[in-house]
Design a protein around this motif. Sequence first.
Motif, mmCIF file in Angstrom:
data_model
loop_
_atom_site.group_PDB
_atom_site.id
_atom_site.type_symbol
_atom_site.label_atom_id
_atom_site.label_comp_id
_atom_site.label_asym_id
_atom_site.label_seq_id
_atom_site.Cartn_x
_atom_site.Cartn_y
_atom_site.Cartn_z
ATOM 1 N N ALA B 18 0.843 -1.205 0.000
ATOM 2 C CA ALA B 18 0.000 0.000 0.000
ATOM 3 C C ALA B 18 0.874 1.250 0.000
ATOM 4 N N VAL B 19 1.943 1.214 0.821
ATOM 5 C CA VAL B 19 2.820 2.392 0.874
ATOM 6 C C VAL B 19 3.532 2.592 -0.467
ATOM 7 N N VAL B 20 4.071 1.482 -1.003
ATOM 8 C CA VAL B 20 4.868 1.589 -2.234
ATOM 9 C C VAL B 20 4.033 2.111 -3.387
ATOM 10 N N ILE B 21 2.833 1.578 -3.538
ATOM 11 C CA ILE B 21 2.031 2.005 -4.689
ATOM 12 C C ILE B 21 1.724 3.493 -4.592
ATOM 13 N N ASN B 22 1.463 3.972 -3.377
ATOM 14 C CA ASN B 22 1.140 5.388 -3.230
ATOM 15 C C ASN B 22 2.357 6.271 -3.413
ATOM 16 N N VAL B 23 3.474 5.808 -2.852
ATOM 17 C CA VAL B 23 4.692 6.604 -3.014
ATOM 18 C C VAL B 23 5.058 6.691 -4.490
ATOM 19 N N PHE B 24 4.995 5.564 -5.167
ATOM 20 C CA PHE B 24 5.381 5.584 -6.575
ATOM 21 C C PHE B 24 4.391 6.375 -7.417
ATOM 22 N N LEU B 25 3.107 6.313 -7.050
ATOM 23 C CA LEU B 25 2.145 7.155 -7.773
ATOM 24 C C LEU B 25 2.506 8.626 -7.609
ATOM 25 N N GLY B 26 2.921 8.972 -6.398
ATOM 26 C CA GLY B 26 3.367 10.341 -6.159
ATOM 27 C C GLY B 26 4.587 10.675 -6.990
ATOM 28 N N VAL B 27 5.528 9.733 -7.035
ATOM 29 C CA VAL B 27 6.740 9.949 -7.837
ATOM 30 C C VAL B 27 6.372 10.151 -9.296
ATOM 31 N N VAL B 28 5.465 9.319 -9.788
ATOM 32 C CA VAL B 28 5.052 9.426 -11.190
ATOM 33 C C VAL B 28 4.415 10.783 -11.447
ATOM 34 N N GLU B 215 11.261 1.939 -25.725
ATOM 35 C CA GLU B 215 10.174 1.128 -25.181
ATOM 36 C C GLU B 215 9.150 1.997 -24.450
ATOM 37 N N THR B 216 9.612 3.096 -23.880
ATOM 38 C CA THR B 216 8.686 3.964 -23.156
ATOM 39 C C THR B 216 8.183 5.113 -24.023
ATOM 40 N N ASN B 217 8.409 5.027 -25.333
ATOM 41 C CA ASN B 217 7.890 6.038 -26.270
ATOM 42 C C ASN B 217 8.411 7.431 -25.975
ATOM 43 N N ARG B 218 9.632 7.517 -25.548
ATOM 44 C CA ARG B 218 10.169 8.843 -25.250
ATOM 45 C C ARG B 218 10.934 9.357 -26.463
ATOM 46 N N PHE B 246 -3.645 6.570 -19.499
ATOM 47 C CA PHE B 246 -2.578 6.286 -20.474
ATOM 48 C C PHE B 246 -1.329 7.086 -20.133
ATOM 49 N N GLN B 247 -1.560 8.343 -19.822
ATOM 50 C CA GLN B 247 -0.443 9.222 -19.494
ATOM 51 C C GLN B 247 0.255 8.720 -18.238
ATOM 52 N N LEU B 248 -0.554 8.298 -17.267
ATOM 53 C CA LEU B 248 -0.015 7.730 -16.029
ATOM 54 C C LEU B 248 0.817 6.500 -16.342
ATOM 55 N N ALA B 249 0.286 5.649 -17.218
ATOM 56 C CA ALA B 249 1.003 4.418 -17.576
ATOM 57 C C ALA B 249 2.343 4.766 -18.203
ATOM 58 N N GLU B 250 2.328 5.774 -19.078
ATOM 59 C CA GLU B 250 3.584 6.143 -19.736
ATOM 60 C C GLU B 250 4.627 6.625 -18.752
ATOM 61 N N TYR B 251 4.205 7.515 -17.859
ATOM 62 C CA TYR B 251 5.179 8.041 -16.905
ATOM 63 C C TYR B 251 5.561 6.970 -15.897
ATOM 64 N N ALA B 252 4.617 6.103 -15.533
ATOM 65 C CA ALA B 252 4.960 4.992 -14.648
ATOM 66 C C ALA B 252 6.009 4.119 -15.318
ATOM 67 N N MET B 256 9.581 3.413 -13.917
ATOM 68 C CA MET B 256 9.932 2.004 -13.737
ATOM 69 C C MET B 256 11.231 1.689 -14.477
ATOM 70 N N LEU B 257 11.328 2.167 -15.687
ATOM 71 C CA LEU B 257 12.553 1.905 -16.455
ATOM 72 C C LEU B 257 13.762 2.543 -15.786
ATOM 73 N N SER B 258 13.580 3.756 -15.259
ATOM 74 C CA SER B 258 14.690 4.396 -14.548
ATOM 75 C C SER B 258 15.069 3.565 -13.334
ATOM 76 N N GLY B 259 14.060 3.077 -12.602
ATOM 77 C CA GLY B 259 14.327 2.236 -11.435
ATOM 78 C C GLY B 259 15.055 0.971 -11.835
ATOM 79 N N LEU B 260 14.637 0.412 -12.955
ATOM 80 C CA LEU B 260 15.270 -0.822 -13.433
ATOM 81 C C LEU B 260 16.719 -0.549 -13.833
ATOM 82 N N THR B 261 16.947 0.604 -14.468
ATOM 83 C CA THR B 261 18.320 0.974 -14.835
ATOM 84 C C THR B 261 19.192 1.062 -13.591
ATOM 85 N N VAL B 262 18.655 1.712 -12.562
ATOM 86 C CA VAL B 262 19.401 1.854 -11.307
ATOM 87 C C VAL B 262 19.693 0.477 -10.720
#
Lengths: 439, 332
Positions: B18-28, B215-218, B246-252, B256-262
């Motif tokens: 619950a915490v992670v999903i909300n924090v990451f939504l905030g990050v997004v 992959e993230t359409n950037r 859709f926009q949320l999905a893109e930024y998520a 996510m990709l940045s997190g994966l890179t890290v």
Amino acid sequence: MTGRSAAAGVEFPATGAARVRRVSVGEPVYRGTRIPSPIPTILQVPEEIAAAGDVLTVNFGPNHPSTHGVLRLVVDLDGERVVGIRAVIGYLHTGFEKSMESKSYWKAITYPARMDYLCFQQNELLFVMAIERLLETEPPPKAIWMRTLLAELTRIHSHLVWLGTTGLELGAISMFWYCFRERDQILDLMEMVTGVRMHTRYFQAGGLAEDIPPGFAAECRKLIEVMPGRIGEYEALFDRNPIFLERTKGVGLLSAEDAIALGQSGPMLRASGVDWDLRRDQPYLAYPELDFDVPVYPECDVYARYRVHMDEMRQSVRMIEQCLDGMPDGPWIVNDRKFVLPPRDELHTSMESLIHHFKLVSEGYRVPEGEVYETIESARGELGCYLVSDGGPRPWRVHFRAPSFVALQAIAACLTDSLIADMIAIAASLDPVMGDVDR
Amino acid sequence: MDGTALNQPWWIDLLKAAVVINVFLGVVAYATLIERKLLGRMQLRYGPNRAGPFGLLQPIADLVKMVRKEAFAPAAAADLLYIVSPLVAAFTALTSFALIPWGPVWSIGGYDVTGWVADVPIGLILLFALGSLGIYGFIVGGWASGSKYSLLGTMRTCAQMVSYEVSLALSVLGVVLMAGSLSLVDIAVRQQETVWFAGPQFIGFLVFFVAGVAETNRAPFDLPEAESELVAGYLTEYSGMRWGLFQLAEYANVVMLSGLTVTLFFGGWGGPGLPGPIWFAIKLACVLFVMIWIRATLPRLRYDQLMRFGWKVLLPVATLNALVTAILVVAV
């Protein structure tokens, strides 16, 4: 950079015969013509593709993020490939030419600037020059030099907008804002001189509407100082970018012969390797006395058009500098009360002046009967004005030869074997201003 | 992690999720603000600065606007698919966050609290699988819109995603070989014990990052929604919160990709001095900054150039990288 400096001694008939010289630098991309005759301005879907039934017809415009103004392109797509195109114009038809016929010359000067709203002062200049030709008057040297200066400032303005929007079309979004920084500086200069940022109505039959304000030269020099560096920055952003080079090189080819057959002029023509510039080949204003090069590139593609625009900006900066240095002193308008407003202070003391003032403001001045076709090199190419006078205070007929309109008819010829993205890049490289196309 | 059992009851997991999903939504949400702010600064303007101090309430204002907006649907749209697609895209994008580790194991009150929601032995594969599922949202959504621009955008999405996913998966093969595991936690821990894989796997990192941006359409790979060509691609016919999802999905996906890179290349949460999550956040911000920087600078590729680059440059390089790594890992 190729081309040669304008020698003061170049002699050309005033009517401007279409003497076009081909330059021999580099090899043209293709020789001869690949456009069937009569020259089509639309691209038909080949029958074998149409028979397969996979063609998707899409409207790009009149409302679309990429279109310049309200250009509508009806495009037939085979996958990503553009197999057919029709440009539909007229969405910005405003009836400027007809409106001008019902206004006195005095008031009609405001109209041309609104046609090509990106090089407003050159349109204005042309109309005023046409009137002056009919009036058989010559503006004083100061007015001529100031007109030259402002015409070149407007050229930079127009090219900056071109560069910015072209960047936007190619996805390099930041370029737009960088270009608008200098554009704003130019508009500030316009405001300083004329009180208005665009559509200035600063040129007047016989000279300028007002004297050049004190401090203008200093402000203008500030722009000239930063401009070459800024152009260098933009070139660094684009020229060293392999994506930009891939997107523009070899795209939208138009050979010299086809360009001439399609009536192209300006950057379009010079990017096809034809060394033709009215400023040098049919001199007007103070251009014979200025030292400048005409950039010519034989590659015929979008990249060549980009190069021409960049080099022209550099040359314009050079010319503005020379104009500032060589700006003569003296009156800014001829002293002919038949079409020039008398000075304000005379109105209180001179009956004659008051009568002239009243006649000029109420009826306008009468222009001798006759017709004239005047051309100048605008930012988009040969801009022409055909003006017929019946001797009255209003033009009997005004017609403009719009370079944007002519450029737009080359879109089908440029578009052979292109993808959607190419089509956008090509349409941008033609530099059409819809106000100029539709009038 | 190794075999030692963690004393972590199920409710801690639930709480953490619950915490992670909300924090990451905030990050997004704030990633959108940071992007607009940074783009603004790079483009000689301010960016959003009206809503709240420094424009900090902009994402909330955007959300309120999108929720209140009427969601129009074209008459030609296929009803169910049109509505479900944004949900699929957003769901898969947000689910992926469960797999990204952002901290070590803490002992709190006798319980073990892990710095991740789920440590799956095949984490990397699961992540790619979720990504592939998410693409269906974009593809089906564009198709179901019943619009030509959307259809063209969908065509581009299909081709681009399929081409670049191959390179993306191949580029991390080197990392997997060096770490000897598919679990993201193991990969991060392994880097903290040895070196960040961005060093030995530099080529793999480059390929991964480029393919990830695609992959993230950037930009410069934002062809599916190239606004100067296809208006907004598959998004054209969406409005209101459907567009928002859709926009949320893109930024998520971007976050996510940045997190994966890290995690894959920069040692995850590892770093001296500061606590793990802070290090993770710093590294994440750096990767995000680079992605925004790229967007401000580069023009867009053309469709055929994109395909050529994906298949003829990235794929061979990624394959070669995996091959060389495999030989070296076996030999050394």
